[in-house]
Design an enzyme around this catalytic site. Sequence first.
Site, PDB file in Angstrom:
ATOM      1  CB  CYS A   1      36.623  33.088  36.378  1.00 44.45           C
ATOM      2  SG  CYS A   1      35.813  34.664  36.693  1.00 44.45           S
TER       3      CYS A   1
ATOM      4  CG  HIS B   1      52.337  37.546  50.802  1.00 40.85           C
ATOM      5  ND1 HIS B   1      52.792  38.800  51.091  1.00 40.85           N
ATOM      6  CD2 HIS B   1      52.310  37.465  49.447  1.00 40.85           C
ATOM      7  CE1 HIS B   1      53.029  39.440  49.972  1.00 40.85           C
ATOM      8  NE2 HIS B   1      52.729  38.661  48.961  1.00 40.85           N
TER       9      HIS B   1
HETATM   10  C1  PEP Z   1      35.725  36.933  41.790  1.00 44.78           C
HETATM   11  O1  PEP Z   1      35.286  37.920  42.391  1.00 44.78           O
HETATM   12  O2  PEP Z   1      35.296  35.770  41.970  1.00 44.78           O
HETATM   13  C2  PEP Z   1      36.784  37.110  40.784  1.00 44.78           C
HETATM   14  C3  PEP Z   1      37.135  36.107  40.000  1.00 44.78           C
HETATM   15  O3  PEP Z   1      37.418  38.326  40.755  1.00 44.78           O
HETATM   16  P1  PEP Z   1      38.531  38.764  41.836  1.00 44.78           P
HETATM   17  O4  PEP Z   1      38.808  37.596  42.717  1.00 44.78           O
HETATM   18  O5  PEP Z   1      39.700  39.216  41.049  1.00 44.78           O
HETATM   19  O6  PEP Z   1      37.805  39.877  42.529  1.00 44.78           O
END
Ligand code: PEP
Length: 506
Positions: free
Chosen positions: A440, A141
């Site tokens: 991402c 958090h």
């Molecule tokens: C990742 O694994 O880089 C991703 C974007 O998904 P999450 O962080 O939601 O697992």
Amino acid sequence: MRDALAHVAAELSDRGRTAGGEAQEVLEAASLMAQDPALADDVATRIGQGTNGERAVHDAFEQFKTMLIALGGYMAERATDLDDVSQRVVARLRGVAAPGVPESDEPFILIARDLAPADTATLDLERTLALVTQDGGPTSHTAILARSKSITAVVGVVGLLAEVPDGTRVVVDAKSGIVVLDPSDDEVEAARVEARTRAERADAPLTEGALADGTKVPLLANVGRPEDAVKALELGAEGVGLFRTEFLFLDAKEAPSVASQTDSYTRMLQAFEGKKVVVRVLDAGADKPLAFLNDAEEENPALGLRGIRALRASEQILRDQLEALAAADAATNAELWVMAPMIANQEETEYFVALGRELGLKVVGAMAEVPSIAVLADQVMAAADFVSIGTNDLTQYTFAADRMLGTVASFQDPWHPAVLRLVKMLGDAGIEAGKPVGVCGEAAADPALAVVLVGLGVSSLSMSPAAFADVRAELLEVTLEQAQAKAAAALLASTAAGARDAAAAA
Ligand code: PEP
Ligand code: MG
């Protein structure tokens, strides 16, 4: 005891209202913990058995905490929030001030074991120059709130508390995650220049993401709820690169209906009219269990039935979600792309793409989070319309190191050439097949790494919007050729730190 619990619950809600936004949700959650009747009854039982009030509160909360920790992942990280609630109740019972951040008239860098959500949420931002915590990982958090409030923060720095007496001069460089004790005047000056540059960047015009030679690199937002769209657009999002739909349903006991999903997706797509929105279908499992998708007890949930595997095992839920997405798409004018998490090979890609097309979706792709997909990049690229690299999981699985676990946190560094080489395999395959490859994961939010990723063949970057200004400015400093030279240098290093240095030097 009941009076103290009620007082603390009200106080936490009040603080939440003052803080607003994401902090309010966190504090409301803490307030609800203090209002939990089962917990109050447990304390009462203990008092009935002869334990004094403070001890009974402490023990009851401890037991609750052990339960949360046993659940692992997201729930385990919430466990530390309970400590704060418990300490506040005990303080109230004892008639002393609630524990928290000490008062100071001078601006300061706050070094703490960890911060309770109530402390982070109500930090005096005029005075708090930076935060450093010993505990907590990137998903704690403290980190989430610091990010949402743009506070300079480095978390998980072990041993610092004991080493740094009050009044020490300290430089905190959140960009590289380095904390310098007793810096030289030159180091302080360099930090001041860097801080000024950052401030200027935050005020720079909201141009589209591009390199110095004009090569476009769209800056897209990572979002979890339709309400996140406002802030993302304000900061110049050119679209959404990752809509984490599972965030909408973390508390849901049953699979959401097609109608309620259609409503949420429509609201998100409406906010981004004319822009690209990449939606990820439910990523359930491991740190984000969904009650209606993950019911089996698993020894190693990160390696279990998660992501596309869980959806495939409950295909109707996946069909419902794709149907809702197609309906939202038909009702709006955004450019909808849909992708699945945790795809491991060509067969899974073909399965997901075929199902997406059957249900009327136009652009269907795969997330690259499992190393096998990089090894098989050409095959996956042949089946998918696009690939988006999730560097958080890709790093975790490359090193077989749990991304939630502090003891192996040093492995969770996407700068490591092992990860960069996998990104290059995907980037090369994308260029060869003429298909877009985005990133991402959190790596895209690191400005220097963003440049390297582009040099490795990545064509768009998606991140939490707070990072746009820094990444936008850094991209404008280099041509594609220079980004490629930096990437080539980083690939030859043997450590993450070596790759960082090599890219900077190139
Ligand atoms: C990742 O694994 O880089 C991703 C974007 O998904 P999450 O962080 O939601 O697992
Ligand atoms: Mg992931």
